[in-house]
Design an enzyme around this catalytic site. Sequence first.
Site, PDB file in Angstrom:
ATOM      1  N   GLU A 113       6.743  -7.761 -20.370  1.00  0.00           N
ATOM      2  CA  GLU A 113       5.923  -8.129 -19.205  1.00  0.00           C
ATOM      3  C   GLU A 113       6.788  -8.298 -17.960  1.00  0.00           C
ATOM      4  O   GLU A 113       6.401  -7.895 -16.858  1.00  0.00           O
ATOM      5  CB  GLU A 113       5.165  -9.434 -19.485  1.00  0.00           C
ATOM      6  N   LYS A 156       0.890 -18.262 -30.800  1.00  0.00           N
ATOM      7  CA  LYS A 156       1.258 -17.188 -29.864  1.00  0.00           C
ATOM      8  C   LYS A 156       2.671 -16.661 -30.042  1.00  0.00           C
ATOM      9  O   LYS A 156       3.606 -17.391 -30.333  1.00  0.00           O
ATOM     10  CB  LYS A 156       1.121 -17.676 -28.415  1.00  0.00           C
ATOM     11  N   HIS A 185      -7.238   8.711 -21.496  1.00  0.00           N
ATOM     12  CA  HIS A 185      -8.158   7.681 -20.970  1.00  0.00           C
ATOM     13  C   HIS A 185      -8.161   6.434 -21.863  1.00  0.00           C
ATOM     14  O   HIS A 185      -9.158   5.719 -21.919  1.00  0.00           O
ATOM     15  CB  HIS A 185      -9.596   8.213 -20.848  1.00  0.00           C
TER      16      HIS A 185
END
Length: 459
Positions: free
Chosen positions: A291, A284, A156
């Site tokens: 992705e 960044k 989970h």
Amino acid sequence: MDKMWAGRFEKALDKQADDFNSSIHFDSRMYKQDIIGSMAHAIMLRRQGIISETEEKEIQKGLSGILADIESGDLQFDMNAEDIHMFVESELTKRIGDAGKKLHTARSRNDQVALDIRMYLMSECEEIGGLLKDLIRAIRDLAKKHKTTIMPGYTHLQRAQPITFAHHILAYGMMFTRDINRLGDAVKRMYESCSIGSCALAGTTYDTDREWEAKRLGFSGISLNSIDGVSDRDFCVELLSAYAMIMMHLSRFSEEIILWSSWEFKFVELDDSYTTGSSIMPQKKNPDMAELVRGKTGRVYGDLMALLTTLKGLPLAYNKDMQEDKEAIFDAVDTVKKCVSIFTPMLATMKVLPENMLSAAGKGFINATDLADYLVKKGKPFRTAYKIVGEIVAYCIQNGLILETVSLDKYKEFDDSFEKDLYGEISLKTCVEKRISAGGTGEKSVEKQIEFLTELLND
Ligand code: ARG
């Protein structure tokens, strides 16, 4: 270009309809399979006395010339041709004359296209299988280095039990192993059912030798029903489903890498050569490759759905709708190849940060199961032990403690079977080392998994 079937018509096909109908711009990639198929067909026709030896020789010479010229770039595909099958046949006739017109005896484009896709996919599966092996090798090598690197294992997405990084990534090694097997299963079924000689749908009046032709092309058998031979696209659906599964596995792995490389986790750092920057935020470093792999998974699922939907209402036998199979399957082949190819070096160059993994594993009471097991070994039933440890965890949370910092006196207040040795039992190292069950995170089991993959890789 005049259509081969033009004889029956009084008017030429409308230009827009012609473009709409044509598949040469995507099926030209099967030129090699188409030519090799035709070569075998010509030999079969000669062996059966359907064409003469001289005609067969001319056909072989013509076809080898076409193949060589396409590969050298001397021959361009004629985009006015309806499809690759018509292109090759009309080019052959252009080169050798009447003998070329005999090649299409006892076969149809319906059987040819089913043959070409099979042969094309068989070779692509071989390549994809090789790429998956490279990925498994990268996983195996990384696992070898991290047999004792402790990280939190999750259920989970909540910290659950300590595991090793090796054990975690080896799970993906097992998934990709099954993916290779799935490709092998699909190929095996393709091997068994060579479609050539179905002759559009009903078979032929010529005395052909389909078995021989199939063997010549490397198949182990022929499709036993000519209608099935030209109508069957299950092999494409089956492969698309195997490709979708590969993408699903890659996507889960990508998702984890994306999470792990965030500041929130910082378990890994991707190499500069597989990350990108932002146009506005100078700090960044984005995991674009992972992705995109995750994103392209949707596209391959789409290919699978598209073909299933195309096929669902089709009456037997061939219908032009089936031409749509190729764009879906080609897109899936290209996407899977690109994704596996980029994923492997991204993983191999990824820096693992064991200290961060360990410190994350130190929080979240991931040794609570082990503390309960400790009480069980002292004679408590598991449910009772579970309840006691639950109360200790609640106490820790209220008092800003972890299981390792609770004093023995306090432990004894919860249960007097607690002794000093409990601390050794709940150290993360012990928790991992003591997981000796088969398939567990303990070192022996991890080594066994590494051996299993090494055997598969044959290196
Ligand atoms: N281009 C066609 C396809 O990809 C080849 C088979 C055409 N057959 C026909 N009867 N029109 O499906």
